[in-house]
Scaffold this motif. Structure first.
Motif, mmCIF file in Angstrom:
data_model
loop_
_atom_site.group_PDB
_atom_site.id
_atom_site.type_symbol
_atom_site.label_atom_id
_atom_site.label_comp_id
_atom_site.label_asym_id
_atom_site.label_seq_id
_atom_site.Cartn_x
_atom_site.Cartn_y
_atom_site.Cartn_z
ATOM 1 N N UNK A 1 0.795 -1.232 0.000
ATOM 2 C CA UNK A 1 0.000 0.000 0.000
ATOM 3 C C UNK A 1 0.825 1.278 0.000
ATOM 4 N N UNK B 1 0.156 6.005 -0.642
ATOM 5 C CA UNK B 1 -0.700 7.071 -1.130
ATOM 6 C C UNK B 1 0.008 7.766 -2.288
ATOM 7 N N UNK C 1 -5.432 12.852 -4.016
ATOM 8 C CA UNK C 1 -4.553 11.925 -3.309
ATOM 9 C C UNK C 1 -5.289 10.606 -3.161
ATOM 10 N N UNK D 1 -5.237 6.526 -2.029
ATOM 11 C CA UNK D 1 -4.603 5.385 -1.372
ATOM 12 C C UNK D 1 -4.749 4.165 -2.263
ATOM 13 N N UNK E 1 -6.389 2.444 6.567
ATOM 14 C CA UNK E 1 -6.687 2.730 5.156
ATOM 15 C C UNK E 1 -6.986 1.443 4.387
ATOM 16 N N UNK E 2 -6.159 0.398 4.646
ATOM 17 C CA UNK E 2 -6.419 -0.872 3.973
ATOM 18 C C UNK E 2 -7.739 -1.476 4.418
ATOM 19 N N UNK F 1 0.731 5.452 8.127
ATOM 20 C CA UNK F 1 0.456 4.287 7.303
ATOM 21 C C UNK F 1 1.210 3.089 7.870
ATOM 22 N N UNK F 2 0.798 1.903 7.427
ATOM 23 C CA UNK F 2 1.452 0.659 7.847
ATOM 24 C C UNK F 2 2.933 0.700 7.478
ATOM 25 N N UNK G 1 4.878 -1.381 6.047
ATOM 26 C CA UNK G 1 5.230 -1.889 4.735
ATOM 27 C C UNK G 1 4.805 -1.009 3.577
ATOM 28 N N UNK G 2 4.254 0.189 3.875
ATOM 29 C CA UNK G 2 3.808 1.059 2.792
ATOM 30 C C UNK G 2 5.000 1.607 2.031
ATOM 31 N N UNK G 3 4.837 1.779 0.724
ATOM 32 C CA UNK G 3 5.979 2.162 -0.096
ATOM 33 C C UNK G 3 6.092 3.663 -0.267
ATOM 34 N N UNK G 4 4.981 4.405 -0.290
ATOM 35 C CA UNK G 4 5.073 5.820 -0.610
ATOM 36 C C UNK G 4 3.915 6.534 0.074
ATOM 37 N N UNK G 5 4.133 7.806 0.494
ATOM 38 C CA UNK G 5 3.061 8.596 1.075
ATOM 39 C C UNK G 5 3.186 10.038 0.590
ATOM 40 N N UNK G 6 2.651 10.304 -0.589
ATOM 41 C CA UNK G 6 2.761 11.646 -1.169
ATOM 42 C C UNK G 6 1.955 12.668 -0.374
ATOM 43 N N UNK G 7 0.897 12.203 0.281
ATOM 44 C CA UNK G 7 0.028 13.139 1.012
ATOM 45 C C UNK G 7 0.784 13.756 2.169
#
Lengths: 165, 111
Positions: A93, A95, A134, A136, B31-32, B94-95, B97-103
């Protein structure tokens, strides 16, 4: 004023369907309730009433939006069910940002709702000035803004542009 | 005949609702979990309501279940969006293992 009339018709229709089978007592009460609702909240309902006048928009809505939406919704359910019952839980997952060129309120609402109900994506926030959503994504395939836009938004954007703009 | 099809719809809807609930337990962060909750529960519940409509026909409960489908499809994504946005703005990470968080990158320093 036009917005109030549209809301009155819609409220009366919902009232009649809720009171199925309608008789005249229900309908008289329904007229008063609908007038009250339309008078109180009518101005908030539609910003651009003239959009409702084009029959072609309804035609596009029924023939191109609804089948695509139902198919994507079905795929989304299969996708989530697969991820949930897989023993190793294959999620990745994150965002991501996507761009949109839509401007109208209704179109943006429908776009965000469609993104939420399509496979693996959930709209989190929107920036109206820059036209950025944005999203998810339960299985991030690409991180940059251009290719993510191509994968997530483009299916619906062309259809919604024809319907609501 | 239509009642048999309706019962098939209800069974499929129950299965999807079950998957949604399993997702709520198994997936790691809010979120998931929202993903599982909105998608599976929306189509599952709509399917149950549509099956009910097929079984009872154009009677008072049948019409009401059709109306419920429309309102459910319109409101469930909106509430998911509101929950996700408020969760992120109140600082839930986020968890791992999340790869990206643009927010979070864009909203740095903003409360």
């Amino acid at each position: 004023m036009k917005s109030k009339i549209v809301l009155f018709i819609l409220a009366f229709l919902v009232w009649s369907l809720l009171n199925w089978v309608p008789d005249w007592q229900h309908l008289v009460v329904g007229v008063f309730v609908s007038i009250f609702v339309a008078y109180m909240t009518g101005d908030l309902f539609i910003q651009r009433p003239y959009v409702l006048r084009h029959p072609l928009r309804y035609w596009y809505f029924i023939t191109s939006y609804i089948p695509v939406f139902l198919w994507e919704c079905f795929k989304a359910n299969i996708d989530v069910a697969y991820r949930v019952i897989h023993p190793r839980l294959p999620i990745n997952p994150g965002i991501v940002k996507v761009k949109t060129s839509l401007k109208a309120d209704t179109a943006l609402t429908f776009l965000a709702n469609s993104i939420t109900l399509t496979p693996g994506t959930l709209s989190v926030d929107i920036d109206r000035e820059k036209g950025i959503l944005y999203v998810h994504w339960i299985d991030v395939k690409v991180k940059d803004i251009e290719s993510a836009t191509k994968l997530i938004v483009e299916r619906f954007e062309n259809i919604l542009k024809k319907i609501f703009e | 005949m239509s009642s048999v099809i309706g019962i098939v719809f209800i069974a499929v809807g129950l299965a999807f609702d079950l998957f949604g609930c399993i997702g709520l337990v198994r997936l790691p962060d809010v979120y998931n979990r929202l993903q599982a909750a909105t998608k599976c529960v929306t189509l599952g519940t709509c399917s149950i309501l549509f099956g009910t409509f097929l079984v009872v026909g154009f009677t008072s409960p049948g019409i009401k279940s059709l109306l419920c489908i429309i309102f459910l499809v319109l409101t469930s994504p909106v509430s998911a969006h509101a929950i996700a946005r408020s969760a992120h703005r109140s600082g839930i990470k986020l968890w791992d293992g999340s790869v990206v968080d643009r927010y979070a990158e864009d909203k740095e320093g903003e409360i």
